[in-house]
Scaffold this active site. Structure first.
Site, PDB file in Angstrom:
ATOM      1  N   ASP A  92      -9.063 -15.130   5.633  1.00 53.15           N
ATOM      2  CA  ASP A  92      -8.001 -14.337   5.005  1.00 53.15           C
ATOM      3  C   ASP A  92      -8.431 -13.868   3.616  1.00 53.15           C
ATOM      4  O   ASP A  92      -7.984 -14.411   2.630  1.00 53.15           O
ATOM      5  CB  ASP A  92      -6.727 -15.183   4.932  1.00 53.15           C
ATOM      6  CG  ASP A  92      -5.500 -14.387   4.531  1.00 53.15           C
ATOM      7  OD1 ASP A  92      -5.528 -13.148   4.628  1.00 53.15           O
ATOM      8  OD2 ASP A  92      -4.504 -15.000   4.114  1.00 53.15           O
ATOM      9  N   GLU A 122      -3.022  -7.513  -1.697  1.00 52.00           N
ATOM     10  CA  GLU A 122      -2.244  -7.732  -0.470  1.00 52.00           C
ATOM     11  C   GLU A 122      -1.408  -8.994  -0.550  1.00 52.00           C
ATOM     12  O   GLU A 122      -0.297  -9.043  -0.001  1.00 52.00           O
ATOM     13  CB  GLU A 122      -3.192  -7.801   0.736  1.00 52.00           C
ATOM     14  CG  GLU A 122      -2.494  -7.797   2.102  1.00 52.00           C
ATOM     15  CD  GLU A 122      -2.034  -9.162   2.572  1.00 52.00           C
ATOM     16  OE1 GLU A 122      -1.167  -9.217   3.474  1.00 52.00           O
ATOM     17  OE2 GLU A 122      -2.536 -10.192   2.051  1.00 52.00           O
ATOM     18  N   GLU A 123      -1.923 -10.021  -1.205  1.00 51.40           N
ATOM     19  CA  GLU A 123      -1.232 -11.304  -1.221  1.00 51.40           C
ATOM     20  C   GLU A 123      -0.035 -11.334  -2.166  1.00 51.40           C
ATOM     21  O   GLU A 123       0.709 -12.312  -2.187  1.00 51.40           O
ATOM     22  CB  GLU A 123      -2.210 -12.426  -1.618  1.00 51.40           C
ATOM     23  CG  GLU A 123      -3.375 -12.626  -0.651  1.00 51.40           C
ATOM     24  CD  GLU A 123      -2.955 -13.240   0.676  1.00 51.40           C
ATOM     25  OE1 GLU A 123      -1.745 -13.464   0.879  1.00 51.40           O
ATOM     26  OE2 GLU A 123      -3.841 -13.485   1.513  1.00 51.40           O
TER      27      GLU A 123
END
Length: 335
Positions: A92, A122-123
């Site tokens: 990830d 994205e996180e």
């Protein structure tokens, strides 16, 4: 020189710490590695010191392979033990980025033009995806987006949405020996949160149930002072729109706390390609923020169940098999 094995590239990327907001060094490394391999690489500005990367091969790419280079904290350095790659970003999503680069180079060797989009943020706020979606650098021919997240090498047919929100209670400070003179904000918040497990939440036949959890708690000023404030940061995984979910939570709170909405993404139905096993992803992705890049697909090696943990890992055989899978996905999705 073309990259044929994603493992060394994944390890190189994982050696660079890139917690969300601090992605500059890994973006610079990826930019250099792609340029050395003959890709045309351009930066998409996101915020000061932070950029996405767009790499293209050939003219008029129809398909884009995309994933993210940022990670959650804490940093865990890479290590190979037997047939497994461990470390932050293994699944990830730096391992996925490496597999996508290898697949892109295979496609380039076949004369199939393809784009690689490596984003930041994205996180957290998906700001890298939003910047890419609005960028004039997006190829006008782009009509297929293959996003990479750990789906255990299945093609996800849908993803849940997400809603972050904060509940904040106010009280009145007093000496803790005389609690009747104060009003405990922490007590108010605890009573409210105790109702969460009994809250009726929507479900969907494909995506499953809405879930919500308390991620962080804070409040008070000292252990001998009745707490004048308290707050909880929550995250819900959605099968309905963020707007309707926020309305539901606001009705439940019914004025007993302030409700401050945060970042949200809607649930999404996704494309499929014959020959791939399918699944439903309970997590949210950048896909809702990348609508201009074409019809979305979601696939990746590794399991979301070990992402965000100190034991994050991906089987090396699965990582290598993803190269072939991404190549087949591009060909199948483009038709």
């Amino acid at each position: 020189m073309p990259t044929t094995d994603p493992l060394p590239l994944a390890v190189d990327l994982m050696r660079v710490e890139s917690t969300s907001g601090r992605e500059g060094a890994v973006v610079a490394l990826a930019e250099r590695l792609l340029a050395e391999r003959g890709w045309t690489v351009q930066r998409i500005p996101v915020s000061p010191g932070r950029d996405d990367l767009l790499a293209t091969s050939g003219r008029d790419p129809v398909a884009t392979l995309s994933t993210h280079l940022d990670t959650v904290p804490p940093y865990v350095p890479p290590r190979v033990e037997g047939e497994t790659l461990f470390g932050r970003g293994a699944c990830d999503a730096k391992g996925i980025a490496a597999a996508m680069v290898c697949a892109g180079e295979r496609l380039r060797g076949r004369g199939v033009p393809v784009a690689l989009l490596l984003v930041v943020g994205e996180e957290t706020a998906h700001d890298g995806a939003h910047a890419a979606n609005a960028s004039p650098l997006r190829p006008p021919t782009a009509r297929v987006l293959i996003d990479g997240e750990p789906t255990e090498s299945t093609l996800a047919v849908g993803t849940k949405g997400a809603l972050r929100f904060t509940l904040r209670t106010r009280g009145r400070a007093a000496h803790s020996a005389y609690p009747h003179l104060g009003d405990s904000a922490t007590a108010r918040l605890v009573r409210l949160l105790s109702e969460l497990d009994g809250l009726a939440l929507p479900a969907d036949p494909l995506l499953g149930a809405t879930t919500v959890h308390v991620g962080m708690l804070a409040g008070g000023v000292a252990d001998n002072v009745i707490a004048p404030w308290a707050e909880a940061r929550l995250m819900a995984r959605l099968v309905t729109s963020p707007e309707s979910a926020l309305e539901l939570f606001t009705r439940w709170v019914d004025g007993r706390a302030e409700v401050e909405p945060g970042v949200s993404v809607p649930p999404v139905r996704l494309g499929v390609v014959p020959g791939f096993a399918t699944s439903v992803a309970a997590f949210a992705t950048d896909i809702p923020a990348l609508g201009a890049w074409g019809a979305p697909f979601l696939f990746g090696p590794g399991s979301i169940h070990v992402a965000h943990t100190d034991d994050e890992h991906v089987p090396i055989a699965e990582l290598r098999a993803a190269v072939d899978a991404y190549e087949r996905l591009v060909v199948g999705a483009v038709g």
